[in-house]
Design an enzyme around this catalytic site. Structure first.
Site, PDB file in Angstrom:
ATOM      1  N   HIS A  60       6.362 -20.647  47.101  1.00 15.62           N
ATOM      2  CA  HIS A  60       7.549 -21.497  47.023  1.00 15.62           C
ATOM      3  C   HIS A  60       7.585 -22.350  45.750  1.00 15.62           C
ATOM      4  O   HIS A  60       6.559 -22.699  45.183  1.00 15.62           O
ATOM      5  CB  HIS A  60       7.673 -22.378  48.266  1.00 15.62           C
ATOM      6  CG  HIS A  60       6.490 -23.250  48.514  1.00 15.62           C
ATOM      7  ND1 HIS A  60       5.324 -22.783  49.078  1.00 15.62           N
ATOM      8  CD2 HIS A  60       6.294 -24.558  48.269  1.00 15.62           C
ATOM      9  CE1 HIS A  60       4.453 -23.768  49.167  1.00 15.62           C
ATOM     10  NE2 HIS A  60       5.023 -24.864  48.681  1.00 15.62           N
ATOM     11  N   ALA A  98       2.136 -22.080  44.377  1.00 19.14           N
ATOM     12  CA  ALA A  98       3.260 -22.958  44.710  1.00 19.14           C
ATOM     13  C   ALA A  98       3.564 -23.933  43.583  1.00 19.14           C
ATOM     14  O   ALA A  98       2.672 -24.579  43.042  1.00 19.14           O
ATOM     15  CB  ALA A  98       2.948 -23.720  45.994  1.00 19.14           C
ATOM     16  N   ALA A 137      -1.416 -23.665  41.757  1.00 16.53           N
ATOM     17  CA  ALA A 137      -0.274 -24.488  42.150  1.00 16.53           C
ATOM     18  C   ALA A 137      -0.008 -25.563  41.107  1.00 16.53           C
ATOM     19  O   ALA A 137      -0.931 -26.197  40.595  1.00 16.53           O
ATOM     20  CB  ALA A 137      -0.535 -25.127  43.507  1.00 16.53           C
ATOM     21  N   GLU A 171       2.162 -20.100  27.350  1.00 19.23           N
ATOM     22  CA  GLU A 171       1.567 -19.130  26.432  1.00 19.23           C
ATOM     23  C   GLU A 171       1.073 -17.944  27.255  1.00 19.23           C
ATOM     24  O   GLU A 171       0.826 -18.062  28.454  1.00 19.23           O
ATOM     25  CB  GLU A 171       0.395 -19.747  25.663  1.00 19.23           C
ATOM     26  CG  GLU A 171       0.801 -20.867  24.727  1.00 19.23           C
ATOM     27  CD  GLU A 171      -0.384 -21.455  23.973  1.00 19.23           C
ATOM     28  OE1 GLU A 171      -1.551 -21.125  24.311  1.00 19.23           O
ATOM     29  OE2 GLU A 171      -0.140 -22.253  23.059  1.00 19.23           O
ATOM     30  N   ARG A 173      -4.564 -23.664  31.377  1.00 20.13           N
ATOM     31  CA  ARG A 173      -5.764 -23.276  30.655  1.00 20.13           C
ATOM     32  C   ARG A 173      -6.535 -22.293  31.533  1.00 20.13           C
ATOM     33  O   ARG A 173      -6.537 -22.413  32.753  1.00 20.13           O
ATOM     34  CB  ARG A 173      -6.616 -24.470  30.254  1.00 20.13           C
ATOM     35  CG  ARG A 173      -7.277 -25.193  31.377  1.00 20.13           C
ATOM     36  CD  ARG A 173      -8.017 -26.444  30.900  1.00 20.13           C
ATOM     37  NE  ARG A 173      -8.873 -27.001  31.910  1.00 20.13           N
ATOM     38  CZ  ARG A 173      -8.472 -27.566  33.040  1.00 20.13           C
ATOM     39  NH1 ARG A 173      -7.197 -27.643  33.315  1.00 20.13           N
ATOM     40  NH2 ARG A 173      -9.341 -28.046  33.895  1.00 20.13           N
TER      41      ARG A 173
END
Length: 119
Positions: free
Chosen positions: A53, A79, A97, A103, A117
């Site tokens: 979601h 999410a 989440a 990138e 990252r």
């Protein structure tokens, strides 16, 4: 295309999912608790992906160009994550989440954070 836009509008109002009629979504994609999902016009979603979601596959803001994310096969989008611009999320990636992806992510990587990252 008028009918496609009308149907998309009705689905968006009913299910609170906004998938542009020109977006490319391949087989086996699961929209888990679909509320709030946004998939833009030039976005592509590969086979067997899970999209939770409030995920956004959003554009760069440029008109008339390929401006949305490309999601590989077997990707998990957690999410509330957002992927913005003409980027590639590689096959088998897991995006945590709330992550902001701006990138490219290499195949089979796990990414978290704002901005994303690889961990």
């Amino acid at each position: 295309t008028t009918l496609a836009h009308y149907l998309q509008s009705q689905v968006s109002q009913t299910f609170q999912i906004d998938i542009h009629p020109n977006a490319t979504i391949l087989d086996g994609v699961m929209l888990d608790h679909g509320t709030g999902i946004v998939i833009g016009e030039t976005a592509q979603v590969g086979h067997n992906c899970s999209i939770l979601h409030h995920v956004t596959l959003g554009g760069s803001g440029k008109k008339g160009v390929d401006r949305h994310p490309k999601v590989g096969n077997g990707v998990l989008l957690g999410a509330g994550c957002s992927a913005l611009g003409n980027i590639r999320i590689g096959d088998g990636c897991q995006v945590g989440a709330g992550t902001l992806v701006i990138e490219d992510l290499p195949d089979h990587s796990v990414a978290v954070g704002v901005p994303a990252r690889v961990i």
